[in-house]
Structures are given as structure tokens and as C-alpha cells.
Design a protein around this motif. Structure first.
Motif, PDB file in Angstrom:
ATOM      1  N   ASN A   1     -35.784  36.596 -25.197  1.00  0.00           N
ATOM      2  CA  ASN A   1     -35.679  37.781 -24.351  1.00  0.00           C
ATOM      3  C   ASN A   1     -35.063  38.963 -25.076  1.00  0.00           C
ATOM      4  O   ASN A   1     -34.373  38.814 -26.094  1.00  0.00           O
ATOM      5  CB  ASN A   1     -34.868  37.454 -23.092  1.00  0.00           C
ATOM      6  CG  ASN A   1     -35.636  36.559 -22.146  1.00  0.00           C
ATOM      7  OD1 ASN A   1     -36.859  36.472 -22.218  1.00  0.00           O
ATOM      8  ND2 ASN A   1     -34.932  35.888 -21.257  1.00  0.00           N
ATOM      9  N   VAL A   2     -35.270  40.124 -24.513  1.00  0.00           N
ATOM     10  CA  VAL A   2     -34.727  41.371 -25.056  1.00  0.00           C
ATOM     11  C   VAL A   2     -33.345  41.621 -24.462  1.00  0.00           C
ATOM     12  O   VAL A   2     -33.124  41.455 -23.255  1.00  0.00           O
ATOM     13  CB  VAL A   2     -35.661  42.552 -24.740  1.00  0.00           C
ATOM     14  CG1 VAL A   2     -34.994  43.880 -25.087  1.00  0.00           C
ATOM     15  CG2 VAL A   2     -36.967  42.417 -25.509  1.00  0.00           C
TER      16      VAL A   2
ATOM     17  N   VAL B   1     -30.641  48.267 -27.561  1.00  0.00           N
ATOM     18  CA  VAL B   1     -31.785  47.487 -27.091  1.00  0.00           C
ATOM     19  C   VAL B   1     -32.368  46.770 -28.298  1.00  0.00           C
ATOM     20  O   VAL B   1     -32.719  47.402 -29.297  1.00  0.00           O
ATOM     21  CB  VAL B   1     -32.863  48.384 -26.446  1.00  0.00           C
ATOM     22  CG1 VAL B   1     -34.032  47.538 -25.956  1.00  0.00           C
ATOM     23  CG2 VAL B   1     -32.266  49.203 -25.306  1.00  0.00           C
TER      24      VAL B   1
ATOM     25  N   LEU C   1     -38.490  49.116 -25.886  1.00  0.00           N
ATOM     26  CA  LEU C   1     -39.209  47.911 -25.473  1.00  0.00           C
ATOM     27  C   LEU C   1     -40.657  47.944 -25.943  1.00  0.00           C
ATOM     28  O   LEU C   1     -41.195  46.936 -26.416  1.00  0.00           O
ATOM     29  CB  LEU C   1     -39.173  47.774 -23.955  1.00  0.00           C
ATOM     30  CG  LEU C   1     -37.824  47.511 -23.285  1.00  0.00           C
ATOM     31  CD1 LEU C   1     -38.001  47.467 -21.771  1.00  0.00           C
ATOM     32  CD2 LEU C   1     -37.212  46.224 -23.790  1.00  0.00           C
ATOM     33  N   THR C   2     -41.275  49.105 -25.824  1.00  0.00           N
ATOM     34  CA  THR C   2     -42.667  49.239 -26.244  1.00  0.00           C
ATOM     35  C   THR C   2     -42.803  48.980 -27.737  1.00  0.00           C
ATOM     36  O   THR C   2     -43.730  48.290 -28.181  1.00  0.00           O
ATOM     37  CB  THR C   2     -43.188  50.643 -25.895  1.00  0.00           C
ATOM     38  OG1 THR C   2     -43.089  50.843 -24.475  1.00  0.00           O
ATOM     39  CG2 THR C   2     -44.630  50.818 -26.321  1.00  0.00           C
TER      40      THR C   2
ATOM     41  N   ALA D   1     -39.020  48.871 -16.657  1.00  0.00           N
ATOM     42  CA  ALA D   1     -39.587  47.939 -17.641  1.00  0.00           C
ATOM     43  C   ALA D   1     -40.680  47.049 -17.064  1.00  0.00           C
ATOM     44  O   ALA D   1     -41.399  46.392 -17.824  1.00  0.00           O
ATOM     45  CB  ALA D   1     -38.482  47.057 -18.209  1.00  0.00           C
TER      46      ALA D   1
ATOM     47  N   LEU E   1     -35.336  40.961 -19.055  1.00  0.00           N
ATOM     48  CA  LEU E   1     -34.328  41.714 -19.792  1.00  0.00           C
ATOM     49  C   LEU E   1     -32.971  41.058 -19.575  1.00  0.00           C
ATOM     50  O   LEU E   1     -32.618  40.714 -18.441  1.00  0.00           O
ATOM     51  CB  LEU E   1     -34.249  43.152 -19.278  1.00  0.00           C
ATOM     52  CG  LEU E   1     -35.518  43.991 -19.246  1.00  0.00           C
ATOM     53  CD1 LEU E   1     -35.221  45.333 -18.581  1.00  0.00           C
ATOM     54  CD2 LEU E   1     -36.056  44.187 -20.650  1.00  0.00           C
TER      55      LEU E   1
ATOM     56  N   VAL F   1     -30.364  44.226 -23.538  1.00  0.00           N
ATOM     57  CA  VAL F   1     -30.070  45.622 -23.237  1.00  0.00           C
ATOM     58  C   VAL F   1     -28.579  45.706 -22.943  1.00  0.00           C
ATOM     59  O   VAL F   1     -28.128  45.301 -21.869  1.00  0.00           O
ATOM     60  CB  VAL F   1     -30.891  46.129 -22.034  1.00  0.00           C
ATOM     61  CG1 VAL F   1     -30.581  47.599 -21.772  1.00  0.00           C
ATOM     62  CG2 VAL F   1     -32.387  45.935 -22.281  1.00  0.00           C
TER      63      VAL F   1
ATOM     64  N   ARG G   1     -37.208  52.022 -22.378  1.00  0.00           N
ATOM     65  CA  ARG G   1     -38.644  51.687 -22.360  1.00  0.00           C
ATOM     66  C   ARG G   1     -39.309  52.051 -23.681  1.00  0.00           C
ATOM     67  O   ARG G   1     -40.189  51.312 -24.163  1.00  0.00           O
ATOM     68  CB  ARG G   1     -39.324  52.398 -21.191  1.00  0.00           C
ATOM     69  CG  ARG G   1     -40.822  52.115 -21.104  1.00  0.00           C
ATOM     70  CD  ARG G   1     -41.375  52.511 -19.764  1.00  0.00           C
ATOM     71  NE  ARG G   1     -42.836  52.575 -19.756  1.00  0.00           N
ATOM     72  CZ  ARG G   1     -43.584  52.759 -18.682  1.00  0.00           C
ATOM     73  NH1 ARG G   1     -43.005  52.899 -17.494  1.00  0.00           N
ATOM     74  NH2 ARG G   1     -44.903  52.814 -18.759  1.00  0.00           N
TER      75      ARG G   1
END
Length: 484
Positions: free
Chosen positions: A247-248, A258, A375-376, A408, A388, A250, A372
Motif C-alpha cells: 500500500n501507499v 506520499v 499517486l498517479t 484517490a 491508502l 500518506v 493525487r
């Protein structure tokens, strides 16, 4: 018992944990950076030293633990600061913090492509090498013997050892990802001698033992092992259990980070995210952050609001999209959708119908739009998160967490312990003392997340439109940024 310390931008935090990483006592002490001029951000390192002993003492008291029961400690904290020190490790000036971008001209003759290829990071004035060069060019103290980041500074003050971990070193613009060492060509380009930098070691290795000076600063007995430690971008991820790709993260602190763990080094040719060594193995690919919680603190002061909870209450009364109001989160320079040090923040779309609630919500949304962007980019590098992982102080706001989920289009996971950097530090202390064989064993002890917020489809659709306006606004303002 283990002690984890996080040297933050606005406070120093301490956690006392047992050998299973259960938190038994916590405490913090607040302080502030100073902003003497636009583009400059400083902090007196003695603020950290003055906060350390009282915070440790309070955390121990809450834990009901005498100082003699502490088995090891570790320091983690803010990245990219630069502190000149003398031969004894004493500060010869203030820390130029991660927000300080005064050294832009020191990059004018640097081959940014060569630097990026070797280091995986962006040639930017926020990083250590540029700040060292600036200090040398602008009347640096002749008594300066070497340069530290905040974590390595505090480790030397406590143990006498001049050492830094590979993850922190990889933020400096002087460390090679492939060689895992300082690069001679970059040292020469920035006019830095390797002897002016701390030696490299693993974050979980013991840097040394607490000296008499370290004992005086901490209130702990001399002889306690102190780990090498690492930066809070990495300890925050460790304390949330991120030791494998997934997972990412934040982390919404004073600055917002991030990033995601990758098994292999991947270099972002668009230079929005950077690639760093990671204490648990692999690589942490991240955007090191823009002013987020710090921006909310600024707005709180501007509006005369008593606390952060009141900002949340205000923002909750404005609709998604803030009735067309957009905030650009670039108060200390832009880090997304592009890195532009000269960029400045703004609110756009103000009308007489807008009030404090719209300002509050637009700020929360604007920071989410920058998230965002990152994330992209992480997705183009291969990240495939199913949620997230929200951390740090901003994760305590359910409204901000929901806004993140909506922007997101991903569930937002809330941790049991939002300030996970101190847990990551305790994990490193445990490895340094032999309590854990490695960080993965330590991470297996951490509790599961507390809660998950799902995206709201109607709010998400509105925020998609606002995000496109945010990107258009950034592009329209770019010609003005060099004039800042």
C-alpha cells in the motif's frame, strides 16, 4: 523497555514501548521553526536538545518505568536539514530545515541529469548538498568541521559517533543508489569533502553508547545503546509496518510525504518522486513533501482559530469542491505536480460568498490534490495499492481522511497509532539492542489498522472536477513563479 524519539518540525515526540512494541508512555514538547525571509526556514538545534530530556522523563513517568529499565533508544526525525558543527559536534549555526530553498543558485552549474542518474533524486535546493555549498559560499564559519542532518546531529550529541544511515544519506544528493556510498563526482561538484559528512551505517546498527553528555541531555544512564536511526519519512513507514511492497503511505505531518516500498530501484524520469534506500531493505519511492499540516497551522493562525479541531468543524460546513475555491499547496515552493522552488501558494476563485469554512475545506482539498499527483506517478512506476495508509497528525482528522479517500478513489486506512515515526524508532532501538533480529520481525508485532473509510462516489465526482481545475491553475500560474 525501548525508547523511540522523533525530531519533528513543530515538536519532539517520545514513545516508551515494551519488547512487543506496545506503547506504555508517550510525551512531546512543542517548538517552532523561524522564517526570516521568503524561501528561508531555520531552527535552532538546541530546541531539540532542550525538549529531549523533559519529553523522555514524562514518557517514562507515564509508563511507570524507571530510567534504569531502558534497554536502548533510537532517534529519527526530519530530513534534509543542514547543521554545521565544530569538532566536538556543537552547532555553529541554525539548522537550515527541509523547507529552506535559499540554495537554488548553488545548483546552477550542477549536471542535474548526472545527479539524477546516480542518486535517483531531484536536484533541488531543499537537499543537503546544496545547503552545504550555500553555507561555504556565504561566509561559513571557519570552525565548522562537518555537516549533519538533524538525526545524525543528535546521535553525535548523545554518543560522540558521527554516523548516518543509508536511507538518510540517500536524500543528500551525494549518495549513489548503485554504489551505496558517497559519489566522488558529486562530492567534487558540490565542493564537499567526504570527511565533512557522517560515516555510513545501517539504521538498526548501534551507533554507540550514551555518553555522559548524552546522559545529561536525556536523563538516562550512560552506556545505553543508541541506534544509528533514520529519517522520519522512513521511520513513519516502518512504524506502520510497511516492510514489503504494498500500500501507499500518506504521512500528513507538518510536511506531507506520499510514498511506497518497492523491491527494485525505479527512477522517475519525470522527477516528481525520488528513490531512496530503505532501512528494511528495498527502496522507498516518495515525494518528500509540501507544507500540509504546516499550512493548516498557518491558516489557523490567520483565521484566529483556537485549534485544529475547529478547522475541521469549519471545513465540514463547506461542500465538496468548496464552491469553486481552489488552494495551491506551495507555501514553501511547489513539490507537486512539479518541483518549482520559486512557486508560491494561493487561493483562487474567491467571491463575496466564500468564508472561513471554504478556506479551510479548500486547503484540505488542495493538499489532497497534490497527493493525487504523486499517486498517479507511483502507479506509472508499478505501485498497485488497494488502499491508502494515512499516518501522522493529519490522520487524526476523519474529515481529511475522508477527503483523501474521495480524491484517490481508494479506501483510507486509519492506524491505531497515528504518530508511527516513534514506533519505527523503537523498532530500530530493538534491533540495535538485539531485542529483534531484524525490522521484519519487529513489524510482525504491530497491531492491525484501526479503521477504514470508503470513498463517497458523489463527493469523488465533484473533487475530480476540482482536481482538473487545480491542474489548470498550476499551469496558468507557472509564468509568475520565477518572479516570486
Amino acid at each position: 523497555m525501548l525508547i523511540g524519539v522523533d525530531i519533528g518540525t513543530q515538536s519532539l515526540k517520545v514513545a516508551v514501548t515494551d519488547s512487543q512494541l506496545a506503547v506504555r508512555g508517550e510525551a512531546s514538547r512543542s517548538y517552532q521553526p523561524s522564517f526570516p525571509l521568503p524561501g528561508r526556514a531555520e531552527q535552532d538545534p538546541r530546541l531539540w536538545e532542550d525538549a529531549l530530556g523533559p519529553a523522555i522523563g514524562e514518557a517514562l513517568a507515564k509508563a511507570g518505568c524507571p530510567a534504569g529499565k531502558v534497554g536502548a533508544m533510537a532517534i529519527c526525525g526530519q530530513l534534509d536539514g543542514c547543521i554545521p558543527v565544530d569538532t566536538k559536534g556543537g552547532p555553529r549555526g541554525p539548522c537550515l530545515t527541509w523547507m529552506d530553498r535559499r540554495a537554488t543558485q548553488e545548483l546552477a552549474d550542477i549536471d542535474a541529469d548526472h545527479l539524477h542518474e546516480l542518486t535517483g533524486i531531484v536536484a533541488d535546493a531543499s537537499h543537503l548538498a546544496a545547503k552545504i555549498r550555500w553555507l561555504k559560499r556565504h561566509g561559513g564559519d571557519a570552525r565548522t568541521a562537518r555537516y549533519h542532518q538533524p538525526v545524525s546531529y543528535m546521535v553525535e550529541r548523545l554518543t560522540g559517533a558521527t554516523v548516518i544511515d543509508h536511507a538518510l544519506a540517500s536524500t543528500s544528493m551525494l549518495y549513489g543508489l548503485k554504489t551505496k556510498a558517497y559519489e566522488a563526482s558529486l562530492l567534487a561538484a558540490f565542493d564537499v569533502a567526504e570527511t565533512e559528512l557522517p560515516a555510513l551505517a545501517s539504521a538498526g546498527e548501534p551507533a554507540g553508547k550514551l555518553t555522559a553528555q548524552g546522559s545529561a541531555l536525556t536523563g538516562l544512564p550512560a552506556g545505553i545503546p543508541v541506534a544509528v536511526g533514520t529519517g522520519d519519512d522512513f521511520s513513519t513507514a516502518l512504524g506502520a509496518g510497511l516492510v514489503e511492497p504494498g500500500n501507499v503511505l500518506v504521512a500528513i505531518g507538518t510536511g506531507e510525504v506520499v510514498g511506497a516500498v518497492f523491491a527494485e530501484p525505479r527512477i522517475d524520469m519525470g522527477r516528481l518522486v525520488e528513490t531512496h534506500a530503505y532501512p528494511a531493505g528495498g527502496y522507498f519511492i516518495e515525494n518528500p513533501g509540501w507544507l500540509a499540516g504546516g499550512a493548516v497551522a498557518w491558516l489557523k493562525r490567520l483565521l484566529g482559530v483556537a485549534d485544529f479541531a475547529e478547522i475541521d468543524r469549519l471545513a465540514a460546513t463547506a461542500p465538496p469542491g468548496s464552491d469553486g475555491l481552489i488552494f495551491l499547496p506551495a507555501l514553501t515552493g511547489a513539490m507537486a505536480p512539479e518541483w518549482i522552488a520559486e512557486a508560491r501558494g494561493c487561493f483562487y476563485g474567491l467571491t463575496p460568498s466564500h468564508g472561513a469554512p471554504h478556506l479551510a475545506r479548500a486547503m484540505l482539498e488542495g493538499c489532497g490534490f497534490a497527493m493525487r499527483d504523486v499517486l498517479t506517478r507511483l502507479a506509472t512506476l508499478g505501485a498497485r495499492p488497494d488502499s491508502l495508509t494515512l499516518l501522522a497528525g493529519g490522520a487524526q482528522s476523519r474529515l481529511w481522511a475522508q477527503i483523501r479517500a474521495d480524491i484517490a478513489h481508494l479506501p483510507a486506512t486509519l492506524p491505531r497509532h497515528a504518530h508511527s515515526s516513534v514506533i519505527g524508532a523503537a523498532m530500530l532501538a530493538g534491533v540495535a539492542s538485539g531485542c529483534f533480529t531484524d525490522l521484519k520481525q519487529a513489524a510482525a508485532l504491530l497491531p492491525p489498522p484501526q479503521e477504514q473509510l470508503l470513498p463517497d462516489s458523489l463527493a469523488a465526482a465533484t473533487l475530480d472536477q476540482s482536481y482538473q481545475r487545480y491542474l489548470t491553475l498550476f499551469s496558468a500560474l507557472k509564468p509568475l513563479f520565477p518572479q516570486a
